[in-house]
Design a protein around this motif. Sequence first.
Motif, PDB file in Angstrom:
ATOM      1  N   HIS A   1      -6.850 -21.909  -8.094  1.00 38.68           N
ATOM      2  CA  HIS A   1      -5.731 -20.735  -7.612  1.00 38.68           C
ATOM      3  C   HIS A   1      -4.257 -21.435  -7.956  1.00 38.68           C
ATOM      4  O   HIS A   1      -3.889 -20.859  -8.366  1.00 38.68           O
ATOM      5  N   SER A   2      -4.080 -22.775  -7.996  1.00 36.60           N
ATOM      6  CA  SER A   2      -2.857 -23.476  -8.484  1.00 36.60           C
ATOM      7  C   SER A   2      -2.846 -23.682  -9.963  1.00 36.60           C
ATOM      8  O   SER A   2      -1.791 -23.530 -10.314  1.00 36.60           O
ATOM      9  N   ALA A   3      -4.497 -23.467 -10.272  1.00 45.03           N
ATOM     10  CA  ALA A   3      -4.401 -23.954 -11.714  1.00 45.03           C
ATOM     11  C   ALA A   3      -3.631 -22.143 -12.379  1.00 45.03           C
ATOM     12  O   ALA A   3      -2.270 -22.116 -13.633  1.00 45.03           O
TER      13      ALA A   3
ATOM     14  N   GLY B   1      -6.557  -8.554 -19.257  1.00 44.11           N
ATOM     15  CA  GLY B   1      -5.779  -7.947 -17.965  1.00 44.11           C
ATOM     16  C   GLY B   1      -4.115  -8.499 -17.557  1.00 44.11           C
ATOM     17  O   GLY B   1      -3.775  -8.603 -17.470  1.00 44.11           O
ATOM     18  N   ALA B   2      -4.817 -10.068 -16.761  1.00 43.82           N
ATOM     19  CA  ALA B   2      -4.176 -10.617 -16.276  1.00 43.82           C
ATOM     20  C   ALA B   2      -3.646 -10.916 -17.114  1.00 43.82           C
ATOM     21  O   ALA B   2      -1.636 -11.441 -16.924  1.00 43.82           O
TER      22      ALA B   2
ATOM     23  N   ASP C   1       4.844 -17.187  -6.931  1.00 43.97           N
ATOM     24  CA  ASP C   1       4.819 -16.905  -6.134  1.00 43.97           C
ATOM     25  C   ASP C   1       4.427 -14.837  -5.791  1.00 43.97           C
ATOM     26  O   ASP C   1       2.299 -15.070  -5.678  1.00 43.97           O
ATOM     27  N   GLN C   2       4.794 -14.006  -6.363  1.00 44.79           N
ATOM     28  CA  GLN C   2       4.370 -12.837  -6.362  1.00 44.79           C
ATOM     29  C   GLN C   2       3.351 -12.573  -7.180  1.00 44.79           C
ATOM     30  O   GLN C   2       1.696 -11.889  -7.102  1.00 44.79           O
ATOM     31  N   ILE C   3       3.810 -12.612  -8.322  1.00 42.92           N
ATOM     32  CA  ILE C   3       2.505 -13.013  -9.098  1.00 42.92           C
ATOM     33  C   ILE C   3       1.495 -13.284  -9.085  1.00 42.92           C
ATOM     34  O   ILE C   3      -0.241 -12.563  -9.049  1.00 42.92           O
TER      35      ILE C   3
ATOM     36  N   LEU D   1      -2.296 -10.895  -8.078  1.00 38.93           N
ATOM     37  CA  LEU D   1      -3.611 -11.644  -9.351  1.00 38.93           C
ATOM     38  C   LEU D   1      -4.942 -11.487  -8.492  1.00 38.93           C
ATOM     39  O   LEU D   1      -5.848 -11.628  -8.512  1.00 38.93           O
ATOM     40  N   TRP D   2      -4.375 -12.943  -7.432  1.00 46.69           N
ATOM     41  CA  TRP D   2      -5.479 -14.070  -7.137  1.00 46.69           C
ATOM     42  C   TRP D   2      -6.196 -13.101  -6.153  1.00 46.69           C
ATOM     43  O   TRP D   2      -7.383 -12.751  -5.442  1.00 46.69           O
TER      44      TRP D   2
END
Length: 244
Positions: free
Chosen positions: A103-105, A180-181, A208-210, A214-215
Motif C-alpha cells: 500500500h505504501s509503495a 488501468g491504474a 491520498d484520494q488516488i 485504487l486500493w
Amino acid sequence: MTVAAQGGPQGPAGARPDGRSTRWDDHRAQRRTSLVRDARRAIHELGPGASMDEIAAVAGTSKSIFYRYFDDKAGLRLAVAEAVVAGMHRKLAEAAHEAPTPHSALRAMVRVYLQTIERSPHVYWFVTRTAIGGNGPDDGASGPVEALGAYLDSVITLVAEPAAQAAGVPARSAAAWAAGAVGFVRGTGEWWLGHTLTAGLTREELTDQITTWLWTGPVGVLHHGATGGPADPPDTPTTEKQES
C-alpha cells in the motif's frame, strides 16, 4: 600475405582506438547532456511553446549549436522526453523499493508522479502534449510517443508488483489492473495540473484520494478472488513517510 593484410595488429581489424576520437565522443555526450539540461531550464521558464531561438538564448548559445547536436527541434524534443521519463522512472523505482508495504509503495509512486509534474508542468506539457497531438511540422511527435510508450510499459510493471503482493497473485495477473491504474493516475494528475487553482486539492490530498480509490477498488477485488476474503486494510497515512 603479411600480418597487416590479414587484419592483424597493423591492419584495420586490429587497429587501436584513436584517443582523440574517444575524447571527442565523451565531450560530445557531455555537451549533449548539458544542452538537454539547458533546454529543460528554458522550457521551465518560458513554457512548452518556447522556440529554438528562445531556448538557445536562455542556454547562452546559438540555435545552430542545438541543431548540430540534435538535428532539429524534433530531435531536441525526443532527447528531453528521454531525460524526463528516465528520471521519473528512476524515482518511481526507488520509491517502490523503499516502501515497507504494498500500500505504501502504491502511495509513494503516486506521490512521486504528482511531485514531478507539479515541479515543472511546462516541461511535462512540452513532452506529453506534443506526443499526443503535435503542433506543427517540426514537433516530431513520434519520437516522444515511443519514449513515453516504453516508459509507461515499464511503469505498469512497477505498479503491478505491489498490487500482486497485496492480492497474492502473480504479477502478470495484476498487469491489466496496473495498466488501468497508470492511465488513471496520469489522467487525474493532468486534470489536477490544469486545475490547481480551482480544484481545491493539495498534492498530498490528491495523493491520498488516488491511492484510496485504487486500493479499495480493483486491488480488493483481486485479493478477494485469490483468497476468498477481503483485502488487508491499508496503512494509515500517519505511518508513512511524508515528503515535501
